[in-house]
Design a protein around this motif. Structure first.
Motif, PDB file in Angstrom:
ATOM      1  N   ILE A 163       0.880  -1.170   0.000  1.00 10.09           N
ATOM      2  CA  ILE A 163       0.000   0.000   0.000  1.00 10.09           C
ATOM      3  C   ILE A 163       0.916   1.218   0.000  1.00 10.09           C
ATOM      4  O   ILE A 163       1.691   1.419   0.941  1.00 10.09           O
ATOM      5  N   LEU A 196     -13.884   4.263   0.420  1.00  2.00           N
ATOM      6  CA  LEU A 196     -13.056   5.364   0.916  1.00  2.00           C
ATOM      7  C   LEU A 196     -13.883   6.636   1.082  1.00  2.00           C
ATOM      8  O   LEU A 196     -13.714   7.367   2.063  1.00  2.00           O
ATOM      9  N   GLY A 208      -3.326   6.109   0.473  1.00  6.77           N
ATOM     10  CA  GLY A 208      -4.750   5.776   0.500  1.00  6.77           C
ATOM     11  C   GLY A 208      -5.352   5.386  -0.824  1.00  6.77           C
ATOM     12  O   GLY A 208      -6.294   4.597  -0.875  1.00  6.77           O
ATOM     13  N   ASP A 209      -4.801   5.911  -1.919  1.00  2.57           N
ATOM     14  CA  ASP A 209      -5.399   5.623  -3.225  1.00  2.57           C
ATOM     15  C   ASP A 209      -4.434   4.967  -4.216  1.00  2.57           C
ATOM     16  O   ASP A 209      -4.711   4.932  -5.407  1.00  2.57           O
ATOM     17  N   THR A 235      -7.197   1.692   3.572  1.00  4.46           N
ATOM     18  CA  THR A 235      -6.949   0.913   2.351  1.00  4.46           C
ATOM     19  C   THR A 235      -6.207  -0.376   2.677  1.00  4.46           C
ATOM     20  O   THR A 235      -6.534  -1.440   2.147  1.00  4.46           O
ATOM     21  N   LEU A 253     -13.692  -0.036  -3.890  1.00  4.08           N
ATOM     22  CA  LEU A 253     -12.796   0.700  -2.994  1.00  4.08           C
ATOM     23  C   LEU A 253     -13.029   2.210  -3.059  1.00  4.08           C
ATOM     24  O   LEU A 253     -12.970   2.886  -2.033  1.00  4.08           O
ATOM     25  N   LYS A 304      -4.497   5.661   4.374  1.00  5.73           N
ATOM     26  CA  LYS A 304      -3.617   4.538   4.013  1.00  5.73           C
ATOM     27  C   LYS A 304      -3.971   3.301   4.842  1.00  5.73           C
ATOM     28  O   LYS A 304      -4.036   2.187   4.314  1.00  5.73           O
ATOM     29  N   CYS A 325      -7.175  10.752  -2.220  1.00  5.45           N
ATOM     30  CA  CYS A 325      -6.969  10.707  -0.772  1.00  5.45           C
ATOM     31  C   CYS A 325      -5.959  11.776  -0.374  1.00  5.45           C
ATOM     32  O   CYS A 325      -5.188  12.250  -1.204  1.00  5.45           O
TER      33      CYS A 325
END
Length: 161
Positions: free
Chosen positions: A31, A108, A34-35, A71, A104, A68, A56
């Motif tokens: 990861i 989010l 976040g995106d 996710t 997703l 983050k 994000c």
């Protein structure tokens, strides 16, 4: 152009857009934020994926770590389905990401860890999810002065000059 030729052209463009998306499944192995994450496909190809239609917080922005973590909790070390529709200027696959029968991007937004990226999307459902999270003060919307990542990046560039 005659009416029949025009309809044929429209049909071809529609078919091209439908079939230009590629669906990939793989395991999420990292990861980035976040995106953005890294996907390892069945044939051992590592793909950088940028989640479509949302943005994000950037690394030094408030709620970046929480986005983050969200996710990571949702997809890290899991197999996901990715529907890529284009590459960005950094070579990342811009894609819709599906896991556990969830999208997703939507998750989010619901959790309040992303903005709907209206510059690249006019999806009314995503906009509504952002508005609901904002009105319920979820996630980053706890901050009444939350700055959208695109504005934050722009301000950062201006400060460097």
């Amino acid at each position: 152009m005659r009416k029949g030729e025009f309809l044929n052209l429209i049909t071809l463009l529609f078919l091209f857009s439908v079939y230009s998306q590629s669906t990939i499944t793989g395991k999420v192995v990292a990861i980035t934020d976040g995106d953005t994450f890294k996907l390892l496909t069945k044939d051992s190809t590592l793909i950088r994926v940028r989640v479509a239609n949302i943005d994000c917080p950037e690394r030094k922005q408030p709620f970046s770590k929480k986005a983050k973590q969200f996710t990571s909790d949702a997809i890290f070390d899991k197999y996901v389905k990715v529907e890529e529709f284009k590459k960005d200027r950094y070579g990342r696959s811009i894609a819709y990401v599906y896991y556990d029968n969830k999208n997703l991007s939507k998750e989010l937004l619901k959790a309040g860890f992303a903005w709907h990226y209206v510059k690249y999307s006019n999806d009314k459902t995503l906009q509504k999810l952002e508005e609901i999270a904002k009105s319920n003060k979820k996630g980053l919307w706890l901050d009444p002065h939350a700055i959208a990542p695109w504005d934050w990046r722009s301000n950062k560039k201006k400060r460097k000059k």
